[in-house]
Motif scaffolding. Sequence first.
Motif, PDB file in Angstrom:
ATOM      1  N   THR B  89       0.802  -1.210   0.000  1.00 11.80           N
ATOM      2  CA  THR B  89       0.000   0.000   0.000  1.00 11.80           C
ATOM      3  C   THR B  89       0.853   1.286   0.000  1.00 11.80           C
ATOM      4  OG1 THR B  89      -1.674  -1.192   1.231  1.00 11.80           O
ATOM      5  CG2 THR B  89      -1.852   1.193   1.217  1.00 11.80           C
ATOM      6  N   LYS B 265      -7.358  -4.577   1.197  1.00 11.77           N
ATOM      7  CA  LYS B 265      -6.650  -3.333   0.911  1.00 11.77           C
ATOM      8  C   LYS B 265      -6.098  -3.382  -0.507  1.00 11.77           C
ATOM      9  CE  LYS B 265      -4.616  -0.403   4.364  1.00 11.77           C
ATOM     10  NZ  LYS B 265      -3.489  -0.123   5.210  1.00 11.77           N
ATOM     11  N   ASP B 266      -6.326  -2.358  -1.278  1.00  9.00           N
ATOM     12  CA  ASP B 266      -5.847  -2.274  -2.662  1.00  9.00           C
ATOM     13  C   ASP B 266      -6.252  -3.505  -3.474  1.00  9.00           C
ATOM     14  OD1 ASP B 266      -4.460   0.195  -2.244  1.00  9.00           O
ATOM     15  OD2 ASP B 266      -3.038  -0.993  -1.073  1.00  9.00           O
TER      16      ASP B 266
END
Lengths: 322, 352
Positions: B89, B265-266
């Motif tokens: 990230t 996440k992402d």
Amino acid sequence: MTTPAAHRPLIGARRMHLGDTTFRISLFAAGALVIIVLFSILAIMFAGGKLAFDTFGLGFITGTEWNPVTQIYGALPAITGTLMTAILALLIAWPIGFGIAFFLTETCPVKLRGPLGVAVELLAAIPSIVYGMWGFFVLAPFMAEYVQPWLTSTFIWIPPIPDTFYWFTAPPIGVGLITASLILAIMILPFIAATTRDVLLSTPQLLKDGAYAMGATRWEALTGVVIPAVRGSLFGAVFLGLGRALGETMAVVFVIGNAIRMPDSLMAPSATIASVVANSFPEAEPGTLDLAVLLALGFILFVVSFGVLAIARLLLRQERMS
Amino acid sequence: MLNLFARRISGAIGLVAALLALAAGQAAAQDITGAGATFPAPIYSSWGEDYAKAGGARLNYQALGSGAGVTQIINRTVDFGASDSPVATERLQKEQLLQFPAVIGAVVVVVNVPGVDGTKIRLTGDLLGEIYVGRVRLWNDAKIVALNPHLKMPGIPISPAYRADSSGTTSIFTKYLASVSPIFKERTGAGNSVAWRTGLGAPGNAGVAAAVKNIKGGIGYVEFAYAAENGMQALQLSNGSGKFVSPSVSGFMDAAAHADWANAKDMAASMLNMPGDTSWPIVSATYILVPRNPKDPARTVRVLKYIDWSFRNGAATADRLHYIMLPPEVQDVVRQQWATLTDRGTPLWPAK
């Protein structure tokens, strides 16, 4: 290098002189280019690998752990694999190469000389990737099936160094130090044979005739006269082969087994400096330690190969001077 | 003499000019440039060809490896980068990149145990980890026999094979082993290339496959597509529900469906060791990276259009090449992410 006036060509003497100078300058430039390229490669390798030397110091050369995950890099396994395969290859190729050379120069029927010489040189013309694929798909299974079990049972009597080195006792997986050495031996054979042949041919005929006139057999002439006369050059031939074996890459990648660990037997999978660089380079990102260690490895290989070649030159020159 | 020389020079100049013109023409025709992972290269290229045939932009994808793909998109020398492992990230934020999954692949474990049908062999992830650190060395080890009472395991050494080259396949496989085998995590860890404690390395999927074929007692990991096309024996592994499963496309889809896409996440949702009746434990997406601040937004839009077209029309190609499409609901999440890309306040997606 002045030419006596009488020998100068009658027409265009001035132009020839100019041409002569241009020619000499371009020759010098060609020579200088080699030196410049050589030293810039060395310098760039060192500069690129400096991060590795700074990070690990001498430990980079003596460390046995090569771990991209923890970013701890020690080059000893790769250095060991490089030296072991090169030296083993030499031990295999040297007697055979010498045999070929002596056969070609002394006992070979004249009719066979040409074809056999060409066949040996053809070995040198096979691309190394072809050796690698042949080694991987043909030689390695053959080694696993027949040669390695035989080696294990034949040499079981050699006492192992406990927990360190077990000589020929290992699972027969085909690839590994022995197989890589065999492939390398085949690859350097033509170099050793050709150089040795030239050296043998350079022995003064008078010496040989003298030996034969004294009633010496071929064997006696070889061991008593020819070899002592060209001993240094013979070593030179061998070291040229060693230099090539140290740096060979593609063929080795296929048959070495690519294990960056200290080998625990002669049949264990291992790695060489060149194979490690070839395997890891495509994914090594600029500016990272991963790339620096590869360049540092290249620098080490460069220094080792350079040293070997220097020894070869020294031996060859000694011969010429004596 | 001079005349001939001059003619040669002008001829050479003409040739160079012609080549330059040709190159320029080609560059203009190649509307999307991408670089990166080798694993998805066949499907990206096939989708690209189909897309161009359907009237879309032309794709020029260079399979240079995941690392090179990330580097090139950071340097903005390509329209998109491709990486098998998700980028962290912090790095995405620093380099202003948007990451999204494009297609799913699976890694399977192939074996060569003489006298035993490899597809019947059962292993747990933990045991596979012990094999790959050299703790379990024989095929008739008590732990293997206990899992396979229905088979007669021979007492020959296990020869683990791995990828000698740095590879996304290795990354997925080692991540899986590190997540299910404490000893593998401690002794080896996960990455594109790792310090293997035992076994031998071979170049590429083909090399690992050939090593396993050549060596009695061999075991190795390859991409599912590779094993399927070459008819190799892939063993059964236990999944997150403790069920032993053989690799299958439906099993890969099952794993993808169990992953937590909404909270990842992402979009880097883990599909490793998912629960389910048929979920195969070693499944992973491969990712595409596009700039959040494109110099030429039109080029980024072209990338998105190409992927969007492939999501909608690429299933048959994926099936033929043994890749797994993202589940439709995940495709929608990806499109929602695209909508966060903006050019002077205007979202780039949906594209006009």
